[in-house]
Design an enzyme around this catalytic site. Structure first.
Site, PDB file in Angstrom:
ATOM      1  N   HIS A 151     -22.498   9.912  45.406  1.00 48.06           N
ATOM      2  CA  HIS A 151     -21.097  10.274  45.575  1.00 48.06           C
ATOM      3  C   HIS A 151     -20.946  11.546  46.393  1.00 48.06           C
ATOM      4  O   HIS A 151     -21.903  12.283  46.630  1.00 48.06           O
ATOM      5  CB  HIS A 151     -20.435  10.443  44.205  1.00 48.06           C
ATOM      6  CG  HIS A 151     -21.006  11.551  43.367  1.00 48.06           C
ATOM      7  ND1 HIS A 151     -20.618  12.874  43.505  1.00 48.06           N
ATOM      8  CD2 HIS A 151     -21.924  11.535  42.370  1.00 48.06           C
ATOM      9  CE1 HIS A 151     -21.278  13.620  42.629  1.00 48.06           C
ATOM     10  NE2 HIS A 151     -22.082  12.837  41.924  1.00 48.06           N
TER      11      HIS A 151
ATOM     12  N   CYS B 119     -26.860  12.269  38.990  1.00 45.97           N
ATOM     13  CA  CYS B 119     -26.353  11.544  40.156  1.00 45.97           C
ATOM     14  C   CYS B 119     -26.872  12.174  41.454  1.00 45.97           C
ATOM     15  O   CYS B 119     -27.485  13.234  41.458  1.00 45.97           O
ATOM     16  CB  CYS B 119     -24.832  11.541  40.148  1.00 45.97           C
ATOM     17  SG  CYS B 119     -24.107  10.602  38.788  1.00 45.97           S
TER      18      CYS B 119
END
Length: 203
Positions: free
Chosen positions: A160, A176
């Site tokens: 992301h 992440c």
């Protein structure tokens, strides 16, 4: 468990200097072509700017590979001989999840809610966001999010964007893979649903 051979140079040295020659994930990081010759408003080290590099023979075009030591994400290009390389931030020590995953969801300007595990681990940081955060430039998932699954199970791992571009090149996340917003916007249309993603182990 996927394993990762050590680089010739130390991880500390690699965090500060470009990596040349074949790395442990299997890429020849000799630069073929810099994609970003223009401004670098984020103050990133040059090596974290989008770059085309040589790829080891036999890798599948379209696959993504994340190197947690050098802090790179690679997209194997259609020719199978080169890869598009981006600088990333990865999970802090103990919060990394090596494995092979599949992208089964893609969202522009996604909403975000910390996982229950994140809230339990750091309530002083995450409890205030338990009801979620609407998408936008200040959202922790940034401009785009690619959602990683094992089969039909959402792993809560994401590739992301981030409103904190200064974190690129570090181990800063809860597991992440973070990218500069402009870079994840560039990656997003190149990665279709069903893309395979390998998060390599940091050893």
């Amino acid at each position: 468990m996927l394993t990762r051979r050590h680089f010739i140079m130390t991880a500390a040295a690699m965090a500060a200097t470009p990596v040349f020659g074949q790395d442990a994930v299997g890429f020849d990081d000799t630069v073929v072509r810099r994609l970003a010759q223009g401004p670098n408003p984020w103050g990133l080290h040059e090596r974290f700017m989008p770059t085309v590099v040589q790829a080891r023979a036999g890798l599948n075009p379209g696959d993504l590979h994340v190197d947690p030591v050098a802090r790179y994400l690679y997209l194997i290009r259609e020719d199978g001989q080169t890869a598009l390389r981006y600088g990333v931030a990865v999970g802090r020590s103990g919060l990394q999840s090596p494995g092979t995953y599949t992208i089964r969801r893609k969202v522009e300007w996604p909403n975000w809610r910390p996982t229950d595990a994140m809230i339990a681990r750091e309530p002083e940081v995450y409890a205030q966001y338990a009801d979620g955060v609407q998408g936008g430039p200040d959202n922790p998932l940034g401009a785009r999010a690619l959602y990683l699954y094992e089969g039909n199970r959402d792993t809560y791992l994401r590739i992301h964007g981030t409103p904190q571009p200064w974190s690129i090149g570090t181990s800063a996340s809860s597991g992440c893979v973070r990218m500069v917003n402009e870079h994840v916007i560039d990656l997003y249309p190149r990665v279709p649903m069903g893309t395979r993603v390998t998060l390599h182990a940091p050893v």
